[in-house]
Design a protein around this motif. Structure first.
Motif, PDB file in Angstrom:
ATOM      1  N   TYR A   1      54.906 -26.151  11.718  1.00 55.12           N
ATOM      2  CA  TYR A   1      55.754 -25.247  12.374  1.00 55.12           C
ATOM      3  C   TYR A   1      55.456 -24.511  13.663  1.00 55.12           C
ATOM      4  O   TYR A   1      56.206 -23.618  14.094  1.00 55.12           O
ATOM      5  N   GLY A   2      54.750 -25.347  14.341  1.00 56.86           N
ATOM      6  CA  GLY A   2      54.079 -25.020  15.601  1.00 56.86           C
ATOM      7  C   GLY A   2      52.997 -24.208  15.851  1.00 56.86           C
ATOM      8  O   GLY A   2      52.657 -23.876  17.090  1.00 56.86           O
ATOM      9  N   GLY A   3      52.254 -23.763  14.804  1.00 53.86           N
ATOM     10  CA  GLY A   3      51.020 -22.730  14.821  1.00 53.86           C
ATOM     11  C   GLY A   3      49.804 -23.567  15.072  1.00 53.86           C
ATOM     12  O   GLY A   3      49.787 -25.108  15.231  1.00 53.86           O
ATOM     13  N   ASP A   4      48.557 -22.975  14.954  1.00 55.04           N
ATOM     14  CA  ASP A   4      47.482 -23.700  15.238  1.00 55.04           C
ATOM     15  C   ASP A   4      46.872 -24.054  14.018  1.00 55.04           C
ATOM     16  O   ASP A   4      45.797 -24.669  14.114  1.00 55.04           O
ATOM     17  N   GLY A   5      47.254 -23.419  12.707  1.00 54.65           N
ATOM     18  CA  GLY A   5      46.660 -24.000  11.622  1.00 54.65           C
ATOM     19  C   GLY A   5      45.332 -23.669  11.234  1.00 54.65           C
ATOM     20  O   GLY A   5      44.530 -24.199  10.412  1.00 54.65           O
ATOM     21  N   ALA A   6      44.726 -22.628  11.668  1.00 58.26           N
ATOM     22  CA  ALA A   6      43.495 -21.885  11.595  1.00 58.26           C
ATOM     23  C   ALA A   6      43.369 -21.534  10.037  1.00 58.26           C
ATOM     24  O   ALA A   6      44.331 -21.056   9.534  1.00 58.26           O
ATOM     25  N   ASP A   7      42.216 -21.907   9.356  1.00 51.70           N
ATOM     26  CA  ASP A   7      42.093 -21.467   7.893  1.00 51.70           C
ATOM     27  C   ASP A   7      41.992 -19.969   8.098  1.00 51.70           C
ATOM     28  O   ASP A   7      41.598 -19.113   8.955  1.00 51.70           O
ATOM     29  N   TRP A   8      42.015 -19.412   6.746  1.00 54.18           N
ATOM     30  CA  TRP A   8      41.757 -17.995   6.621  1.00 54.18           C
ATOM     31  C   TRP A   8      40.376 -17.135   7.093  1.00 54.18           C
ATOM     32  O   TRP A   8      40.186 -16.319   7.546  1.00 54.18           O
ATOM     33  N   SER A   9      39.299 -18.192   6.586  1.00 54.06           N
ATOM     34  CA  SER A   9      38.099 -17.661   7.383  1.00 54.06           C
ATOM     35  C   SER A   9      37.982 -17.539   8.657  1.00 54.06           C
ATOM     36  O   SER A   9      37.386 -16.330   9.108  1.00 54.06           O
ATOM     37  N   THR A  10      38.595 -18.328   9.437  1.00 52.25           N
ATOM     38  CA  THR A  10      38.672 -18.397  11.113  1.00 52.25           C
ATOM     39  C   THR A  10      39.488 -17.088  11.210  1.00 52.25           C
ATOM     40  O   THR A  10      39.079 -16.299  12.325  1.00 52.25           O
ATOM     41  N   THR A  11      40.568 -17.103  10.907  1.00 51.07           N
ATOM     42  CA  THR A  11      41.504 -15.918  11.021  1.00 51.07           C
ATOM     43  C   THR A  11      40.995 -14.575  10.900  1.00 51.07           C
ATOM     44  O   THR A  11      41.032 -13.460  11.767  1.00 51.07           O
ATOM     45  N   LEU A  12      40.101 -14.250   9.859  1.00 55.44           N
ATOM     46  CA  LEU A  12      39.630 -13.164   9.484  1.00 55.44           C
ATOM     47  C   LEU A  12      38.383 -12.675  10.283  1.00 55.44           C
ATOM     48  O   LEU A  12      37.844 -11.787  10.457  1.00 55.44           O
ATOM     49  N   ASP A  13      37.699 -13.989  10.656  1.00 53.99           N
ATOM     50  CA  ASP A  13      36.490 -13.795  11.524  1.00 53.99           C
ATOM     51  C   ASP A  13      36.852 -13.240  12.714  1.00 53.99           C
ATOM     52  O   ASP A  13      36.059 -12.542  13.426  1.00 53.99           O
ATOM     53  N   ILE A  14      37.902 -13.739  13.456  1.00 57.69           N
ATOM     54  CA  ILE A  14      38.340 -13.252  14.641  1.00 57.69           C
ATOM     55  C   ILE A  14      39.010 -11.709  14.398  1.00 57.69           C
ATOM     56  O   ILE A  14      38.819 -10.860  15.202  1.00 57.69           O
ATOM     57  N   VAL A  15      39.596 -11.337  13.187  1.00 59.90           N
ATOM     58  CA  VAL A  15      39.830  -9.884  12.779  1.00 59.90           C
ATOM     59  C   VAL A  15      38.523  -8.913  13.046  1.00 59.90           C
ATOM     60  O   VAL A  15      38.676  -7.884  13.616  1.00 59.90           O
ATOM     61  N   ARG A  16      37.321  -9.591  12.565  1.00 59.68           N
ATOM     62  CA  ARG A  16      36.109  -8.852  12.815  1.00 59.68           C
ATOM     63  C   ARG A  16      35.506  -8.547  14.058  1.00 59.68           C
ATOM     64  O   ARG A  16      35.193  -7.477  14.428  1.00 59.68           O
ATOM     65  N   ARG A  17      35.784  -9.785  14.782  1.00 62.49           N
ATOM     66  CA  ARG A  17      35.381  -9.762  16.221  1.00 62.49           C
ATOM     67  C   ARG A  17      36.169  -8.685  17.070  1.00 62.49           C
ATOM     68  O   ARG A  17      35.716  -8.031  17.764  1.00 62.49           O
ATOM     69  N   MET A  18      37.447  -8.646  16.654  1.00 59.93           N
ATOM     70  CA  MET A  18      38.333  -7.712  17.357  1.00 59.93           C
ATOM     71  C   MET A  18      38.035  -6.250  16.694  1.00 59.93           C
ATOM     72  O   MET A  18      38.064  -5.184  17.754  1.00 59.93           O
TER      73      MET A  18
END
Length: 391
Positions: free
Chosen positions: A55-72
């Motif tokens: 769909y045009g996205g980066d396809g990050a898994d949820w572990s990666t996505t939420l690790d970025i949430v943690r850093r934010m």
């Protein structure tokens, strides 16, 4: 996956965090909507992070996505909250919607750079779904705790029909009859815009309803509340880590120990070291539990509709344990950090109390006591948490 070290998101993330850090204290004082900071997120490309490549996205898994949430959350937990809930809305479409709906809304999110807001509060039953023409509905009423609704492009909204059935719909935020109120003024999470959305006979077409397969319709669909709970864990953990970093910098900058101390400097004081040891153990334990929970979650997500109730239950236990540990660690560090930073750190301009205020407000999302009870029932009786919008 290449994880959080992938330059596609680490470079824009670092740039965003540097900008946020410069104004975090001032914006905490001001409250309101962080228009500039939200614009940076739009421009960063991070809003497409969890969207699959087809769909045009980066396809990050949820572990990666939420690790970025943690850093934010280490820098600004309000904006971490908005970013995480954007991806939660996209996950909800993938879990509750038809293939055509998923393809339509995820592809448009990438193409249009949409930022998604939340008006899905299953505890708030004040919004009604009234039958309308063409099998559609009119949503009418008020919805509270609508995080990120201001300055959003699309909303996930919920209402209850005359039979008490929960209906979840996708609607543009600027649709006629929708008013997003600027009425969020809490002591913490001050820029999440978690106020009220008013629906005045807002038309929702039949193909905008996520009813096939619909909410909590399978063990796979029941991953939605577990993702929401995991998001909270990572926000709590990030807040605690941010508080620890600030406490460390403040302590290392101090030249004189307490007058009764035999240490040459505060960083060598045995009581100060003991506090930092406690902080490290609590946060490290929470981090490892969060990591384990997300590994289980990603495995479950890959199972799709083949996911069993028992497999979902195992993820629920791991996520609940992670959330309890993160909440306790975040609250403890954000509270006790002042025991090592000293009286000068309470200067109002620094607003270091924002870490405690943010984690205190957010940990009241749903009672930790009930998570502990669920875990006790599992540990003693072998009963897994029952699927709901909070477990």
């Amino acid at each position: 996956m290449n994880g959080i070290e992938d330059a596609r998101w680490t470079e824009p993330l670092d740039a965003v965090l540097r900008d946020w850090a410069r104004t975090a204290a001032a914006r905490d004082k001001a409250g309101g909507t962080a228009f500039h900071e939200r614009r940076l997120l739009r421009e960063s490309g991070l809003l497409r992070l969890s969207i699959p490549p087809e769909y045009g996205g980066d396809g990050a898994d949820w572990s990666t996505t939420l690790d970025i949430v943690r850093r934010m959350a280490q820098v600004d937990s309000s904006l971490a909250h908005l970013f995480a809930f954007h991806h939660l809305q996209l996950a909800t479409i993938r879990l509750f919607g038809r293939d055509a709906q998923i393809r339509r809304w995820l592809a448009e999110t990438v193409a249009q750079g949409w930022f998604w807001g939340n008006a899905l509060n299953p505890l708030d039953k004040s919004t009604r779904a009234l039958p309308d023409a063409d099998n559609g509905y009119l949503f009418d009423g008020r919805k509270s705790f609508c995080s990120g609704a201001r300055d959003s492009d699309q909303l996930l909204a919920s209402a209850f029909d005359d039979d008490g059935r929960l209906l979840i719909a996708v609607t543009p935020t600027n649709r006629a009859g929708i008013s997003v109120l600027d009425d969020w003024d809490n002591m913490g999470q001050r820029q999440t815009d978690s106020g009220t959305v008013v629906f005045e006979r807002v038309h929702v077409a039949a193909d905008e309803l996520l009813i096939d397969p619909g909410p909590l319709s399978s063990p796979f669909a029941c991953l939605r509340p577990l993702l929401a709970q995991a998001i909270l864990s990572h926000i709590y953990l990030g807040i605690g880590e941010g508080a620890l970093q600030v406490a460390r910098e403040a302590t290392l900058a101090q030249a004189r120990p307490w007058i009764a101390s035999d240490a040459a400097r505060p960083s060598e004081d045995p009581y100060v070291l003991a506090h930092f040891g406690d902080f490290f153990v609590a946060l490290e334990g929470a981090r490892l539990l969060a990591e384990r929970a997300m590994q289980a979650f990603d495995r479950a997500w890959q199972r799709g509709l083949a996911l069993s109730e028992a497999e979902r239950g195992e993820v629920a236990v791991a996520v609940a344990a992670s959330k309890v540990a993160a909440a306790r660690a975040g609250l403890d560090v954000a509270h006790r950090m002042f025991e090592v930073t000293g009286a000068r750190s309470t200067t109002a301009a620094l607003r270091l109390d924002r870490f405690w205020r943010n984690v205190r407000v957010h940990t009241l999302h749903d009672p930790i006591d009930y998570k502990v009870r669920e875990l006790g029932d599992w540990a003693l009786n072998g009963r897994m948490p029952e699927p709901s919008f909070y477990s």
